[in-house]
Design an enzyme around this catalytic site. Structure first.
Site, PDB file in Angstrom:
ATOM      1  N   ASP A 196       0.841  -1.200   0.000  1.00 45.82           N
ATOM      2  CA  ASP A 196       0.000   0.000   0.000  1.00 45.82           C
ATOM      3  C   ASP A 196       0.887   1.266   0.000  1.00 45.82           C
ATOM      4  O   ASP A 196       0.692   2.171  -0.808  1.00 45.82           O
ATOM      5  CB  ASP A 196      -0.899  -0.052   1.256  1.00 45.82           C
ATOM      6  CG  ASP A 196      -1.754   1.176   1.434  1.00 45.82           C
ATOM      7  OD1 ASP A 196      -2.780   1.272   0.746  1.00 45.82           O
ATOM      8  OD2 ASP A 196      -1.402   2.049   2.249  1.00 45.82           O
ATOM      9  N   LYS A 200       1.539   4.385  -2.889  1.00 50.89           N
ATOM     10  CA  LYS A 200       1.404   5.800  -2.514  1.00 50.89           C
ATOM     11  C   LYS A 200       2.683   6.580  -2.818  1.00 50.89           C
ATOM     12  O   LYS A 200       2.611   7.704  -3.328  1.00 50.89           O
ATOM     13  CB  LYS A 200       1.022   5.897  -1.038  1.00 50.89           C
ATOM     14  CG  LYS A 200      -0.403   5.393  -0.774  1.00 50.89           C
ATOM     15  CD  LYS A 200      -0.686   5.266   0.714  1.00 50.89           C
ATOM     16  CE  LYS A 200      -2.134   4.861   0.982  1.00 50.89           C
ATOM     17  NZ  LYS A 200      -2.365   4.482   2.379  1.00 50.89           N
TER      18      LYS A 200
HETATM   19  N1  HSE Z   1      -4.995   0.499   4.585  1.00 48.72           N
HETATM   20  C1  HSE Z   1      -4.673   1.872   4.417  1.00 48.72           C
HETATM   21  C2  HSE Z   1      -3.918   2.362   5.659  1.00 48.72           C
HETATM   22  C3  HSE Z   1      -5.933   2.680   4.211  1.00 48.72           C
HETATM   23  O1  HSE Z   1      -3.887   1.632   6.677  1.00 48.72           O
HETATM   24  O2  HSE Z   1      -3.330   3.436   5.638  1.00 48.72           O
HETATM   25  C4  HSE Z   1      -5.708   4.064   3.704  1.00 48.72           C
HETATM   26  O3  HSE Z   1      -5.107   4.081   2.432  1.00 48.72           O
END
Ligand code: HSE
Length: 404
Positions: A196, A200
């Site tokens: 994730d 980003k």
């Molecule tokens: N799973 C992500 C986090 C959600 O914990 O930041 C927000 O993008």
């Protein structure tokens, strides 16, 4: 009247409907027109809820309705989000999304399509949840050459690391707790393995330099190997461990990575705790600036999505310039990235220190309270490749964490 369709009535989608209804007057004042949610698309039924009458199950109703100006997508994943985004933009509608997977993979293509159709593809909520960072990068930090971006970009892992640091708990115990509290997904792989955060930092870096970074080219390491013993050393050194998404320019090359780092209190990200996110951007004129706030959660994320709706409504019929071409940004080779490393080794300092300094040069040695049969040290600055070859020869090495 600005008509909006919301795709997905989960956490973020329902938040978008709530923000638009709660802040109706504020939005009207800012846009100079009223915003109305005309449709909500979801496969499920919501009997008795406020959206019952505007709920639809087929996307065709939305895309073929000329009255719909803006499509908001809060479903996540690439399919069907990618085809919905393309179809919406092809029909001249603006598309606002919190979907970082979609943005990281198809950002340049969808921006180009929006430009061709005089509409907009906005994605403020895809990085940092509610924190404004995409628009500031596009519209405010425009006088600077961006030298470095370093962020705590994932709330779940920051919650886990903060809890491990403060309470001395091990990774599995805290992950379980995070899942029970609803912070971490049942399948937490994308968060804890750093995927994730990788998407980003790919989005932020692509926007900072105007060229596309393939997120698959970014070295990515998660937090699953971080233990409670690592935090005992960190405490001894006055440090904490944070998962960073980083990119920086050095000798004309861009380096990007996601990995846990040990940092001390001189780093502004030291105090970013719990589910909060923080993003530090260094410009060649501005120096450091930091964006801080709620990186996840229903209303913060929805707030960022609705800020995109406002922007799209204010620019109906014209494209706001965002520079992110499909041309690939060449990344410097990860092996040339330089930094310091914290290393734990089995054995005694007396027995091993000479051998260690022979390999790594001068190091600073640490002993953690209550930890026996091993010790730790911090190396000087060295290339990833140099470290890897020394580490291979280092007897009794338990683990290593990068240090800043
Ligand atoms: N799973 C992500 C986090 C959600 O914990 O930041 C927000 O993008």
């Amino acid at each position: 009247m600005i008509h909006v369709a919301v795709l997905g009535y989960g956490t973020v989608g329902s938040g978008v409907v709530e923000v638009i209804s709660t802040n109706r007057e504020e939005l009207k004042n800012r846009i100079g027109d009223e915003v109305q949610v005309k449709y909500v698309l979801d496969l499920r039924e919501f009997p008795g809820s406020s959206i019952e009458k505007i709920l639809v199950h087929d996307f065709e109703t939305i895309v073929n309705d000329d009255e719909v100006d803006i499509v908001v997508e809060a479903m996540g994943g690439l399919n069907p989000a990618y085809s919905f985004a393309k179809a919406s933009l092809e029909h001249g509608k603006s598309y606002c999304t919190s979907n970082k997977e979609l943005v990281a993979k198809y950002g340049p293509e969808l921006l180009k399509l929006a430009e061709e159709k005089n509409s907009n593809f906005f994605f403020e909520a895809s990085v940092g949840g509610g924190i404004p960072v995409i628009r500031p990068l596009n519209e405010c930090l425009t006088a600077d050459k961006i030298l470095e971006i370093c962020g705590i970009l994932n709330g779940t892992t920051n919650y886990i690391l903060t809890k491990m640091s403060r309470e001395g708990l091990d990774f599995d115990t805290v992950l379980k707790e995070a899942q029970e509290l609803g912070y971490a997904e049942r399948n937490p792989e994308a968060d804890v393995e750093g995927y994730d955060a990788c998407r980003k930092i790919a989005i932020l870096t692509s926007l900072a330099y105007g060229k596309h970074i393939d997120f698959e080219d970014i070295y990515t390491e998660g937090i699953t190997k971080i233990t409670d013993v690592d935090f005992k050393y960190a405490a001894k050194m006055g440090r904490v461990i944070k998962l960073f998404g980083k990119s920086r320019q050095e000798n004309g090359k861009t380096y990007a990575m996601v990995a846990p780092f040990m940092i001390d209190e001189s780093n502004p990200l030291y105090s970013v705790n719990g589910v909060l996110n923080g993003i530090l951007v260094k410009g060649n004129m501005l120096g450091d600036t930091m964006f801080y706030g709620s990186g996840a959660g229903k209303l913060p994320t929805a707030s960022a999505v609705v800020s995109d709706v406002v922007e799209a409504a204010k620019h109906k019929g014209e494209t706001v310039r965002q520079i992110w071409s499909a041309q690939k940004l060449e990344l410097g080779e990860f092996k040339d990235y330089t930094g310091k490393f914290f290393v734990r080794v089995k054995g005694s300092e007396d027995e091993l220190l000479e051998e260690i300094t022979g390999l790594f040069g001068n190091v600073e040695v640490f002993h953690a309270d209550g930890v026996t049969g091993e010790f730790g040290f911090i190396t000087g600055s060295m290339k990833e490749s140099e470290f890897a070859s020394c580490a291979e020869k280092c007897r009794g090495m338990i683990t290593r964490i990068r240090v800043e």
